[in-house]
Design a protein around this motif. Structure first.
Motif, short mmCIF file in Angstrom:
data_model
loop_
_atom_site.label_atom_id
_atom_site.label_comp_id
_atom_site.label_asym_id
_atom_site.label_seq_id
_atom_site.Cartn_x
_atom_site.Cartn_y
_atom_site.Cartn_z
N MET A 38 0.82 -1.18 0.03
CA MET A 38 -0.26 -0.16 -0.17
C MET A 38 0.86 1.22 0.02
O MET A 38 0.74 2.22 -0.64
CB MET A 38 -1.15 -0.02 1.01
N LEU A 39 1.82 1.26 0.58
CA LEU A 39 2.86 2.41 0.82
C LEU A 39 3.46 2.69 -0.42
O LEU A 39 3.44 3.81 -1.04
CB LEU A 39 3.80 2.12 2.03
N HIS A 40 4.05 1.62 -1.17
CA HIS A 40 4.54 1.60 -2.56
C HIS A 40 3.56 2.28 -3.30
O HIS A 40 3.91 3.22 -4.26
CB HIS A 40 5.01 0.46 -2.99
N GLN A 41 2.18 1.88 -3.32
CA GLN A 41 1.19 2.50 -4.20
C GLN A 41 0.87 3.91 -4.05
O GLN A 41 0.84 4.66 -4.87
CB GLN A 41 0.04 1.53 -4.05
N VAL A 42 1.00 4.33 -2.71
CA VAL A 42 0.82 5.73 -2.43
C VAL A 42 1.91 6.71 -2.89
O VAL A 42 1.83 7.67 -3.48
CB VAL A 42 0.74 5.92 -0.73
N THR A 54 -9.61 4.15 8.03
CA THR A 54 -10.96 3.78 7.23
C THR A 54 -11.02 4.97 6.05
O THR A 54 -10.49 6.15 6.25
CB THR A 54 -11.94 3.70 8.41
N LYS A 55 -12.23 4.75 5.40
CA LYS A 55 -12.55 5.66 4.71
C LYS A 55 -13.16 6.87 5.03
O LYS A 55 -12.93 7.98 4.76
CB LYS A 55 -13.66 5.05 3.22
N LEU A 56 -14.03 6.54 6.19
CA LEU A 56 -14.65 7.76 6.94
C LEU A 56 -13.48 8.68 7.52
O LEU A 56 -13.67 9.58 7.35
CB LEU A 56 -15.58 7.11 8.07
N LYS A 57 -12.61 8.09 8.08
CA LYS A 57 -11.53 8.85 8.72
C LYS A 57 -10.88 9.84 7.59
O LYS A 57 -10.54 10.92 7.81
CB LYS A 57 -10.57 8.06 9.67
N PHE A 58 -10.86 9.24 6.25
CA PHE A 58 -10.11 9.89 5.16
C PHE A 58 -10.78 11.09 4.83
O PHE A 58 -10.32 12.16 4.70
CB PHE A 58 -9.82 8.99 4.14
N GLN A 59 -12.30 10.74 4.74
CA GLN A 59 -13.28 11.87 4.43
C GLN A 59 -13.31 13.14 5.43
O GLN A 59 -13.36 14.27 5.10
CB GLN A 59 -14.62 11.40 4.47
N ARG A 60 -13.20 12.59 6.77
CA ARG A 60 -13.31 13.58 7.94
C ARG A 60 -12.00 14.44 7.59
O ARG A 60 -12.00 15.78 7.76
CB ARG A 60 -13.28 12.98 9.26
N GLU A 61 -10.92 13.77 7.65
CA GLU A 61 -9.55 14.63 7.26
C GLU A 61 -9.71 15.70 6.21
O GLU A 61 -9.13 16.55 6.11
CB GLU A 61 -8.50 13.44 7.16
N SER A 117 -8.02 9.51 -3.43
CA SER A 117 -9.12 9.06 -2.82
C SER A 117 -9.07 7.47 -2.46
O SER A 117 -9.98 6.87 -1.97
CB SER A 117 -10.32 9.17 -3.81
N GLY A 118 -7.92 7.01 -2.87
CA GLY A 118 -7.85 5.55 -2.70
C GLY A 118 -8.48 4.55 -3.60
O GLY A 118 -8.98 4.81 -4.66
N ASP A 119 -8.41 3.30 -3.17
CA ASP A 119 -8.95 2.26 -4.27
C ASP A 119 -9.53 1.19 -3.10
O ASP A 119 -9.79 1.23 -2.04
CB ASP A 119 -7.89 1.57 -5.13
N ASP A 120 -9.53 -0.35 -3.97
CA ASP A 120 -10.33 -1.25 -2.89
C ASP A 120 -9.49 -1.68 -1.94
O ASP A 120 -9.97 -2.29 -0.77
CB ASP A 120 -10.58 -2.35 -4.04
N GLU A 121 -8.09 -1.38 -2.04
CA GLU A 121 -7.21 -1.77 -0.78
C GLU A 121 -6.69 -0.61 0.01
O GLU A 121 -6.44 -0.76 1.28
CB GLU A 121 -5.96 -2.33 -1.81
N CYS A 122 -6.96 0.62 -0.59
CA CYS A 122 -6.27 1.66 0.30
C CYS A 122 -7.51 2.79 0.75
O CYS A 122 -8.17 3.08 -0.47
CB CYS A 122 -5.37 2.51 -0.46
N PRO A 123 -7.77 3.16 1.73
CA PRO A 123 -8.85 3.86 2.06
C PRO A 123 -8.68 5.48 1.57
O PRO A 123 -9.82 6.21 1.49
CB PRO A 123 -8.85 4.07 3.61
N GLY A 124 -7.40 5.95 1.12
CA GLY A 124 -6.96 7.06 0.67
C GLY A 124 -5.76 7.39 1.50
O GLY A 124 -5.36 7.00 2.26
N ALA A 125 -5.16 8.54 1.00
CA ALA A 125 -4.00 9.08 1.58
C ALA A 125 -3.84 10.60 1.26
O ALA A 125 -4.51 11.16 0.37
CB ALA A 125 -2.87 8.32 0.93
N PHE A 126 -2.84 11.23 2.07
CA PHE A 126 -2.72 12.65 2.23
C PHE A 126 -1.21 12.67 1.77
O PHE A 126 -0.27 12.21 2.51
CB PHE A 126 -3.17 13.35 3.25
#
Length: 290
Positions: free
Chosen positions: A1-5, A45-52, A73-82
């Protein structure tokens, strides 16, 4: 996941270290090949991503926070990243001065002046103010399911009874305000005698300001009356501070109780020290009752 981000943001990284004391996301400090420091943050989680995400959009230009350089915004494996800029400095400690405490008060009050937006609908940050007492109660009894497996039955029963007694003594809630929900020293960055800003918005809500002072008091303000006085003055320079003496005992009690439940959820062995601290606090509250 980190590599993908890293690939998603197109980063050329010279060195990378995981940040400790991040409990609702995985955070890495990255030094880029150009020498610049940035932070990668992957919420759990996706909710924590959206709040942030919504928090950065709401707070930008109004409160000192890192700059959001990019997000995914992420994909099926990752909730998202900043991808976030670095706030210069280090987390607040009890060794910091009353001058810093004054600025912490200003920072928190500036955040608390922000109310729910009227021109947009939020999908991540909930407005809990209208049903504030229900929100607090739901959180408490949600953690109670976990706490029940940690405490001896008598202490658990006493804690439930104390909650039911204390909740009716609260004043009318103060808000609706943007509340951090985790406003503690680890999330307040200080550079010398200057507060650089605050971080971490996975748990934010619109609600009553009364819930936001507990962790700051527990880990900072309670250690020195000069810090408490300076914080009070800083906060009052922006907006009136509520009477903390009327609300702190209740929120200190549920903070200890809920933290025990949090430790059970996240792993008792991993968080053994924090668990013991909160068990001691809870027992002290119960003894005060008796």
């Amino acid at each position: 996941m980190l590599h993908q981000v890293i690939k998603q943001f197109g980063l050329e990284i010279d060195s990378l270290t995981e940040v400790e004391d991040s409990h609702s996301s995985t955070v890495y400090k990255c030094t880029l090949r150009k020498g610049q420091n940035v932070f990668l943050k992957i919420p759990y989680t996706k909710l924590k991503f959206q709040r942030e995400l919504e928090a950065y959009e709401i707070l930008k230009g109004r409160v000192s926070i890192p700059e959001m350089l990019d997000y995914w915004s992420g994909d099926d494996e990752c909730p998202g990243a900043f991808l976030l800029s670095e706030l210069k400095g280090k987390p607040l400690t009890v060794e910091d001065s009353p001058t810093v405490a004054f600025q912490v008060g200003v920072l928190q009050a500036q955040m608390h002046t922000i109310g729910p937006p009227t021109n947009r609908k939020l999908s991540g940050i909930q407005n809990e103010f209208t049903n504030w007492s229900d929100f607090v109660e739901q959180q408490f009894y949600s953690f109670a399911e976990d706490v029940k497996n940690v405490l001896d039955p008598q202490l658990y029963t006493q804690a439930i009874e104390k909650f039911e007694q204390m909740k009716h003594k609260l004043p009318s809630p103060d808000g609706p305000s943007f509340v951090h929900m985790d406003f503690r020293p680890a999330n307040i960055i200080v550079d010398g005698e200057q507060v650089s800003g605050m971080i971490d918005f996975e748990s934010v809500r619109f609600g009553s300001t009364e819930i936001d002072f507990t962790k700051l008091y527990r880990d900072f303000l309670s250690f020195d009356t000069a810090l408490y006085k300076a914080f009070h003055e800083g906060y009052n320079s922006i907006r009136p501070l509520i009477n903390l003496e009327t609300v702190l005992p209740f929120y200190q009690f549920i903070d200890a109780f809920n933290s025990i439940g949090w430790c059970k959820r996240r792993g008792i062995e991993k968080h053994a020290v924090f668990l013991e601290e909160n068990l001691a606090r809870l027992k002290e509250f119960i003894q005060q009752q008796n």
